[in-house]
Design an enzyme around this catalytic site. Structure first.
Site, short mmCIF file in Angstrom:
data_model
loop_
_atom_site.label_atom_id
_atom_site.label_comp_id
_atom_site.label_asym_id
_atom_site.label_seq_id
_atom_site.Cartn_x
_atom_site.Cartn_y
_atom_site.Cartn_z
N SER A 209 0.87 -1.33 0.13
CA SER A 209 0.06 -0.16 0.05
C SER A 209 0.94 1.05 0.04
O SER A 209 0.60 2.20 -0.76
CB SER A 209 -0.68 0.09 1.19
OG SER A 209 -1.90 -1.01 1.19
N ARG B 40 -13.78 -6.05 -10.41
CA ARG B 40 -13.68 -5.28 -9.46
C ARG B 40 -14.42 -4.01 -9.38
O ARG B 40 -14.25 -3.16 -10.40
CB ARG B 40 -12.37 -4.89 -8.87
CG ARG B 40 -11.39 -5.80 -9.09
CD ARG B 40 -11.19 -7.03 -7.88
NE ARG B 40 -10.98 -6.30 -6.62
CZ ARG B 40 -9.72 -6.05 -5.88
NH1 ARG B 40 -8.79 -6.48 -6.64
NH2 ARG B 40 -9.46 -5.38 -4.87
N SER C 285 -12.86 2.15 3.12
CA SER C 285 -12.04 1.91 1.88
C SER C 285 -11.12 3.07 1.67
O SER C 285 -11.19 4.03 1.55
CB SER C 285 -12.73 1.83 0.55
OG SER C 285 -11.85 1.83 -0.54
N GLN D 149 -8.81 2.78 -0.43
CA GLN D 149 -8.51 3.06 -1.86
C GLN D 149 -9.35 4.30 -2.29
O GLN D 149 -9.00 5.16 -2.84
CB GLN D 149 -8.85 1.77 -2.37
CG GLN D 149 -7.82 0.64 -2.23
CD GLN D 149 -8.17 -0.61 -2.83
OE1 GLN D 149 -9.31 -0.62 -3.50
NE2 GLN D 149 -7.41 -1.69 -2.91
N ASP E 229 -7.26 -7.65 4.86
CA ASP E 229 -6.47 -8.55 3.84
C ASP E 229 -6.18 -9.79 4.65
O ASP E 229 -5.38 -10.69 4.13
CB ASP E 229 -5.20 -7.69 3.28
CG ASP E 229 -5.80 -6.62 2.45
OD1 ASP E 229 -7.01 -6.76 1.89
OD2 ASP E 229 -4.87 -5.79 2.17
N LYS F 251 -12.68 -8.76 -3.37
CA LYS F 251 -11.14 -8.69 -3.42
C LYS F 251 -10.59 -9.33 -4.70
O LYS F 251 -11.55 -9.72 -5.65
CB LYS F 251 -10.67 -9.27 -2.31
CG LYS F 251 -10.98 -8.63 -0.82
CD LYS F 251 -10.34 -6.95 -0.93
CE LYS F 251 -10.64 -6.14 0.30
NZ LYS F 251 -10.38 -4.78 0.13
N ARG G 97 -3.23 -13.90 -1.71
CA ARG G 97 -3.79 -14.13 -0.43
C ARG G 97 -3.92 -15.58 0.11
O ARG G 97 -3.97 -16.00 1.16
CB ARG G 97 -4.24 -13.26 0.34
CG ARG G 97 -3.69 -11.71 0.27
CD ARG G 97 -4.05 -10.62 1.05
NE ARG G 97 -3.52 -9.48 0.73
CZ ARG G 97 -2.50 -8.97 0.76
NH1 ARG G 97 -1.52 -9.55 1.34
NH2 ARG G 97 -2.17 -7.65 0.41
C1 S3P Z 1 -5.69 -1.07 0.30
C2 S3P Z 1 -6.91 -1.22 0.83
C3 S3P Z 1 -7.86 -2.04 0.88
C4 S3P Z 1 -6.79 -3.34 1.15
C5 S3P Z 1 -5.94 -3.42 -0.01
C6 S3P Z 1 -5.09 -2.28 -0.09
C7 S3P Z 1 -4.80 0.36 0.19
O1 S3P Z 1 -8.79 -2.22 0.29
O2 S3P Z 1 -7.61 -4.69 0.97
O3 S3P Z 1 -5.46 -4.60 -0.04
O4 S3P Z 1 -3.96 0.16 -0.30
O5 S3P Z 1 -5.58 1.31 0.21
P1 S3P Z 1 -10.13 -1.44 0.22
O6 S3P Z 1 -9.69 0.10 0.29
O7 S3P Z 1 -10.86 -1.75 -0.88
O8 S3P Z 1 -10.64 -1.68 1.51
#
Ligand code: S3P
Length: 425
Positions: free
Chosen positions: A24, A121, A166, A168, A311, A338, A386
């Site tokens: 990340s 996704r 989230s 992300q 995760d 995921k 994973r």
């Molecule tokens: C991540 C956020 C998580 C996680 C992903 C990495 C990130 O996803 O599951 O592996 O780096 O921001 P979500 O934002 O969909 O929860």
């Protein structure tokens, strides 16, 4: 597709390990370095294909990248321009969502594509707020699924409450916000990982953070000079492996244990695991984690704890399958979207090696063996790194080996997993 055989670790897992740089953080370092005015130096970047795709992406936007034999890279960023090629994110959901927000701040058209798993996704979660900011986003089914076309340029700030927890989505909106007129505020009900905020602050962005609220304004970023800390999501595989394999005493060094990333340690402690956290370095949010075998009991994982370990659920399910009693993972329907449907793939994988688990609408239930090794056997990783690595962990603690079909998925995040298993098991 490649198959991997994970053998029982007869004497347990021993020694000291360094896991790869956090995935990340690695994605975000690259995106910020490509916008920063000057030359950034990044050491210890995640070596998997996911981050390699983001590295290719920033080069397509005009960043100049030098790669050194030590693994360090130097990025000269400053003024990203419309890419002349399609951007391929591979298997990376984080890559495509963060790049959508980042590209929304770049004048011109960006086309984002990925593999078969990326095509399912959901992208409306990023398309919706980015459209509100003035970007045009198209994609399959009205922008719900990739490929995506992002027409970026003149953005304005918004106040946006993220509908699902989230990081992300939060990250995509904040990355767009540094190129937008006015203030961009993201509100969240549950705490998610804070890497975008931490790194924006490190780059000198105009950002303010209070509980559940982050605001950014248009900023010129200064370059980064960073050692990416070890990935807690990768460390979790070794820590669970040590917790469930008799004879183990394993230490993982310099792991990121900051906000919303170390929830799995708390769950394992509740289950009775023997875990010690030392060498805490608050400036870099890292720690050393030592795990030794001990019998585990069941627990319940739900609510606001879920985003802090989302995760890690496949590998925590392996711990639950060897614990005493019934473990429930609830409020985790995000698992369905995921790299695979992780409710279905975790239950299927555990069941094929002698575990007992059932899917629920918002998670899964696992009935533990009370410490008795699982039988072992053949599993399908469902194209999901994973699931593959969680099953390699199960193999280390099973009566006979676990054979994992679709091991190549592990290249997305942890190409050296096999070597590390040989080193400590
Ligand atoms: C991540 C956020 C998580 C996680 C992903 C990495 C990130 O996803 O599951 O592996 O780096 O921001 P979500 O934002 O969909 O929860």
């Amino acid at each position: 597709m490649t198959t991997y055989l994970s053998e029982r670790a007869k004497n347990g897992l021993k020694g000291r390990l360094h896991v790869p740089g956090d995935k990340s953080i690695s994605h975000r370092c690259l995106l910020l370095a490509a916008k920063a005015d000057g030359t950034s130096t990044i050491r210890g970047l995640s070596e998997g294909h996911d981050v390699a795709h983001t590295l290719d992406a920033i080069e397509a936007f005009g960043a100049e990248v030098d790669r050194f034999a030590t693994g360090a890279i130097r990025v000269r960023g400053g003024s990203p321009s419309e890419p002349q090629t399609v951007i391929d994110v591979g298997n990376s959901g984080t890559g495509i969502r963060l790049l959508s927000g980042w590209a929304a701040g770049v004048d011109g058209v960006t086309v984002l594509v990925g593999d078969k798993s990326i095509a399912r996704r959901p992208m409306d979660r990023v398309a919706e707020p980015l459209r509100q900011m003035g970007a045009r986003i198209d994609g399959r089914e009205g922008g719900r699924f990739p490929p995506l076309v992002v027409r970026g340029g003149s953005l304005h700030g918004i106040e946006y409450r993220v509908p699902v927890p989230s990081a992300q989505v939060k990250g995509a909106v904040l990355l767009a916000g540094i190129s937008a007129d006015g203030a961009t505020t993201v509100l969240e009900d549950a705490t998610t990982r804070i890497h975008t905020e931490e790194l924006l602050a490190q780059c000198g962005a105009d950002i303010s953070v209070s509980p559940g609220r982050v605001t950014v304004r248009r900023s010129v970023l200064s370059p980064l000079d960073i050692d990416v800390p070890g990935d807690p999501s990768q460390a979790a595989f070794w820590i669970v492996a040590a917790c469930v394999t008799p004879g183990s005493d394993l230490t993982v060094e310099r792991v990121y244990t900051g906000v919303a990333r170390a929830g799995f340690l708390e769950v394992l402690r509740r289950m009775g695991a023997d875990i010690q956290v030392t060498d805490e370095d608050p400036a870099n949010s890292t720690s050393t984690i030592r795990a030794r075998y001990s019998p585990l009991t069941s627990t319940r994982v739900d609510g606001t704890e879920v985003p802090t370990l989302i995760d890690e659920i496949p590998v925590l399910a392996v711990a639950a399958a060897l614990a005493d009693g019934e473990t429930v993972f609830a409020d985790a329907s995000e698992l369905k979207v995921k790299e695979s449907d992780r409710i279905a793939s975790t239950v299927a994988a555990l069941s094929s090696i002698g575990g007992t688990a059932e899917p629920r609408d918002d998670g899964l239930v696992v009935w533990g063996s009370g410490g008795k090794p699982l039988a072992g056997g053949a599993v399908d990783a469902a194209g999901d790194h994973r699931i593959a690595m969680a099953m390699a962990v199960a193999g280390m603690a099973s009566a006979s080996r676990v054979s994992i079909e679709g091991w190549d998925s592990v290249m997305t995040s942890y190409p050296d997993f096999e070597q590390d298993q040989r080193r400590c098991a």
